[in-house]
Write a protein that holds these residues in place. Structure first.
Motif, PDB file in Angstrom:
ATOM      1  N   THR A  70     -21.282   5.546  -8.862  1.00 41.56           N
ATOM      2  CA  THR A  70     -20.407   5.964  -9.649  1.00 41.56           C
ATOM      3  C   THR A  70     -20.932   6.027 -11.246  1.00 41.56           C
ATOM      4  OG1 THR A  70     -19.268   4.078  -9.918  1.00 41.56           O
ATOM      5  CG2 THR A  70     -18.381   5.446  -8.190  1.00 41.56           C
ATOM      6  N   ILE A  71     -20.198   6.642 -12.098  1.00 39.96           N
ATOM      7  CA  ILE A  71     -20.639   6.475 -13.260  1.00 39.96           C
ATOM      8  C   ILE A  71     -20.330   4.949 -14.098  1.00 39.96           C
ATOM      9  CG2 ILE A  71     -20.579   7.628 -15.766  1.00 39.96           C
ATOM     10  CD1 ILE A  71     -20.055  10.255 -14.456  1.00 39.96           C
ATOM     11  N   HIS A  72     -19.109   4.486 -13.720  1.00 36.03           N
ATOM     12  CA  HIS A  72     -18.775   3.296 -14.151  1.00 36.03           C
ATOM     13  C   HIS A  72     -19.755   2.201 -13.771  1.00 36.03           C
ATOM     14  CE1 HIS A  72     -14.511   5.266 -14.722  1.00 36.03           C
ATOM     15  NE2 HIS A  72     -14.650   4.254 -15.771  1.00 36.03           N
ATOM     16  N   SER A  73     -20.315   2.013 -12.578  1.00 35.91           N
ATOM     17  CA  SER A  73     -21.178   1.373 -11.881  1.00 35.91           C
ATOM     18  C   SER A  73     -22.551   1.374 -12.602  1.00 35.91           C
ATOM     19  CB  SER A  73     -21.186   1.225 -10.451  1.00 35.91           C
ATOM     20  OG  SER A  73     -19.873   1.052  -9.922  1.00 35.91           O
TER      21      SER A  73
ATOM     22  N   PHE B 268     -21.949  10.193 -10.169  1.00 37.88           N
ATOM     23  CA  PHE B 268     -20.550  10.970  -9.886  1.00 37.88           C
ATOM     24  C   PHE B 268     -19.247  10.539 -10.622  1.00 37.88           C
ATOM     25  CE2 PHE B 268     -22.842   9.270  -5.984  1.00 37.88           C
ATOM     26  CZ  PHE B 268     -21.863   8.143  -5.918  1.00 37.88           C
ATOM     27  N   ARG B 269     -18.436  11.006 -10.580  1.00 37.82           N
ATOM     28  CA  ARG B 269     -17.199  10.530 -11.199  1.00 37.82           C
ATOM     29  C   ARG B 269     -16.419   9.636 -10.361  1.00 37.82           C
ATOM     30  NH1 ARG B 269     -13.795   8.088 -12.877  1.00 37.82           N
ATOM     31  NH2 ARG B 269     -12.051   8.531 -14.467  1.00 37.82           N
ATOM     32  N   TYR B 270     -16.028  10.118  -9.119  1.00 38.66           N
ATOM     33  CA  TYR B 270     -15.652   9.532  -8.083  1.00 38.66           C
ATOM     34  C   TYR B 270     -16.422   9.211  -6.889  1.00 38.66           C
ATOM     35  CZ  TYR B 270     -11.398  10.774 -11.050  1.00 38.66           C
ATOM     36  OH  TYR B 270     -10.508  10.927 -12.144  1.00 38.66           O
ATOM     37  N   SER B 271     -15.742   8.106  -6.034  1.00 36.94           N
ATOM     38  CA  SER B 271     -16.839   7.711  -4.946  1.00 36.94           C
ATOM     39  C   SER B 271     -16.848   8.607  -3.940  1.00 36.94           C
ATOM     40  CB  SER B 271     -16.270   6.335  -4.284  1.00 36.94           C
ATOM     41  OG  SER B 271     -17.272   5.691  -3.408  1.00 36.94           O
ATOM     42  N   PHE B 272     -15.821   9.487  -3.867  1.00 39.74           N
ATOM     43  CA  PHE B 272     -15.690  10.269  -2.583  1.00 39.74           C
ATOM     44  C   PHE B 272     -16.467  11.464  -2.925  1.00 39.74           C
ATOM     45  CE2 PHE B 272     -12.219  11.778  -5.437  1.00 39.74           C
ATOM     46  CZ  PHE B 272     -12.273  13.077  -5.490  1.00 39.74           C
TER      47      PHE B 272
END
Length: 662
Positions: free
Chosen positions: A565-568, A378-382
């Motif tokens: 998240t995608i960054h992680s 997902f884009r954002y953690s929430f």
């Protein structure tokens, strides 16, 4: 008289007559092979997702060494120490132990290695301490409060915002004014005050023999630019430069690379423009785009055969990235068998989306796919909050990537502060931390002690200037004095300070037992190191990711689903990937649509998410979602999938099963 021609000496290597131990041409695909055997001069390797970027770098290292390049002259720069160590270990297993003599690490660790040798030229002692982001924020806050800007009637920037402004300015090589105008326009009226804080921050660090993360890079650049003799020594010693993940470099790192390349310019950068997703950390997408123009006669290699995903998944990812405005043209392809197309699924609301993902995960597990081979991105953690509730209802164990790093937890920072003072007695940040742990010692008393320490006063002189907690402060001084001169191992020193700290820990934290397990883990880690400086350098520059007690799964299940998240998730892969919330206004977010650069980075994030999947890819989005930020109803699929046709992906609308009441 006959003429005898004296051939002109050239520094270029002749690789044509060497009997290689490794059969490079047989092992590598043609594109990888061409990059690996690149000879002298600059080169850029555009390695698409899953195309064997690491493999290419590993064989490049062994190839250089087989061509008689001394391994001590090779530098491999990556974004984690673990990545560099793994590459060199693999190279050594292919060739021999010479590969282990290659200098490998992060930009920051390499900068630290050099600055330990040359810090005196910049006005620092070689024993300088490195402070992390949290310590940097606290130091800036100390200065902020000394100027009484915290008493301002208007909203003055907090310590984290000030640290961000400072860091972005250094890494992007932009003025404070430009950074504030671009990213923090609400604080434009405070430019003079912000400048004053940063000027004092620099003075404070030099006075107390401290460098922050950004200083490591900035000071290395200073050496290379303004100390020509030092620059010659460094570039003569390190003549071959390999850089991983070049799309993630910032402007400061790019300038360092230009200077480290030296006159010979034997630099090879490897990366993927389509995976540049860290602009929020200061990464500059243009570094990889304009890399060839930064050097003379730079050769470009493209590696496009993907070894991770099926062609059906790559057909989708190729379409997504094809519409990017700024890019190197490439088309990923795969020989992996698998014809199941990606699935794009519309749900009526968030709850239905969560129910579908949960149901599908259970079905996949019944089909024999273990939970560890499945990820929800997902884009954002929430974005995952509702899904987490649904997963818990179905007793599906999961771990969510993110959270606080091990090194950033307060109790670990407390214990490390004692060791930092042993290494650098003038480390004011660490002194403040350990003094404030003592009962009855507040900021005012701590500042008096610190000012006395930096003035090289004796313990008796220090005690004369304070009123409270004299016995506790004297006891602390005596412990430092004892262990500064004791010839015992790092692990023994750490154990002694841990025992001293234990009652303070129990007094400060309700969950002291849980935190003590982290302390014990840190003590065990210190056994690997011979000196305090070696340990502090490594754990500060490239720390363990998470608190080990936080990483312990609550469930004892063998299998655990990944939420991330995608960054992680960058650099990882799973057999099955669910990408949720592919909804316009959420991905891309409503705040991103006003800037072309932001939209393009969102596109690259979407691409990175999809390229994590090996066999199955599900993209889901709910519609008719009220967005409280924009005050509107979100009802369209993300622009990145809106025009994907049925030949590329299968489209579905979720409907609830009709219950038979007969």
């Amino acid at each position: 008289m006959k003429k005898l021609t004296l051939k002109k000496h050239t520094s270029k290597q002749n690789y044509s007559r060497i009997a290689y131990k490794i059969a490079y041409q047989e092992i590598l695909n043609p594109a990888q092979y061409e990059a690996v055997i690149h000879q002298n001069g600059p080169a850029l390797v555009i390695a698409g997702a899953g195309t064997g970027k690491t493999r290419t770098l590993v064989y490049r290292v062994s190839y250089l060494i087989e061509n008689s390049i001394p391994p001590e002259q090779i530098v491999l720069l990556t974004f984690t120490r673990k990545a560099a160590s793994e590459m060199l270990r693999r190279a050594a297993s292919l060739l021999d132990g010479r590969c282990e003599k290659v200098s490998g690490g992060t930009f920051h660790s390499f900068a630290l290695l050099l600055l330990r040798q040359y810090a005196h030229l910049l006005g620092f002692e070689s024993s300088f301490s490195v402070i992390d982001q949290s310590d940097s924020e606290d130091t800036i806050n100390l200065i902020r409060n000394q100027f009484k800007f915290d008493k301002s009637k208007k909203r003055f920037p907090q310590k984290n915002s000030l640290q961000d402004i400072y860091s972005l300015s250094v890494n992007k090589r932009e003025s404070y004014k430009h950074v504030v105008e671009t990213y923090y326009p609400a604080f434009i009226d405070y430019l003079e005050e912000i400048q004053l804080i940063f000027d004092e921050y620099k003075i404070f660090k030099k006075k107390h023999n401290l460098m922050d993360y950004d200083d490591l890079l900035f000071n290395l650049l200073d050496l290379l630019k303004n100390q020509p003799n030092v620059a010659d020594q460094i570039t003569s010693k390190y003549r071959w430069l390999l850089i991983d993940e070049y799309q993630d470099t910032n402007r400061l790192q790019h300038e360092i690379v230009l200077l480290l390349a030296g006159k010979e310019q034997n630099v090879m950068a490897v990366g993927d423009d389509a995976q540049s997703i860290y602009s929020f950390r200061g990464a500059d997408f243009q570094n990889i785009l304009f890399f060839p123009e930064s050097f003379n006669n730079c050769k470009i290699y493209k590696i496009e055969e993907n070894y991770r995903s099926t062609q059906a998944i790559l057909n989708l990812t190729n379409v997504i990235i094809k519409d990017a405005i700024y890019k190197y043209e490439k088309e990923l392809y795969s020989r992996i068998v698998g014809n199941e197309k990606p699935k794009i699924i519309q749900a009526k609301d968030e709850r239905q989306q969560s129910e579908f993902v949960t149901q599908q995960i259970l079905e996949l597990r019944e089909e024999g796919i273990p939970l560890r081979e499945i990820a929800v991105l997902f884009r954002y953690s929430f974005h995952s909050f509702d899904l987490e509730i649904e997963l818990n209802k179905s007793n599906i164990p999961f771990v969510k990537f993110g959270g606080m790093k091990f090194i950033e937890t307060a109790h670990i920072k407390d214990l490390l502060a004692y060791l930092k003072i042993i290494a650098n007695p003038k480390d004011a940040v660490s002194w403040q931390r350990v003094l404030l742990l003592l009962e009855g010692v507040g900021p005012r008393t701590a500042n008096k002690v610190i000012n006395s320490i930096t003035s090289d006063k004796s313990i008796n002189d220090v005690l004369k200037e304070i009123q409270k907690s004299k016995d506790a402060i004297k006891s602390l001084f005596e412990i430092f004095e004892e262990y500064r001169h004791k010839k015992i191992s790092l692990q023994e020193i750490t154990t002694h300070f841990a025992e001293y700290y234990k009652p303070l820990l129990e007094n400060k934290y309700d969950d002291a037992k849980r935190r003590w397990r982290d302390i014990e883990t840190l003590i065990a880690i210190t056994q690997r190191y011979k000196s305090i400086n070696e340990f502090l350098n490594e754990i500060t520059i490239d720390p363990p990711n998470e608190s080990l007690s936080d990483m312990e799964p609550e469930s004892k299940e063998d299998e655990i689903l990944t939420l991330s998240t995608i960054h992680s998730a960058k650099g990882l892969e799973w057999k099955v990937v669910f990408l949720i919330w592919a909804l316009e206004g959420r991905f891309p977010g409503s705040k991103s649509i006003d800037s072309i650069d932001s939209i393009e980075e969102e596109r690259r994030l979407f691409y990175v998410a999809c390229t994590r999947a090996k066999t199955l890819l599900y993209i889901t989005y709910p519609i008719n979602i009220f967005d409280r930020f924009s005050g509107s109803v979100l009802s369209e699929p993300s622009r990145f999938i809106r025009d994907i046709n049925e030949s590329i992906a299968e489209h579905y609308i979720l409907v609830n099963e009709e219950l038979n009441t007969n």
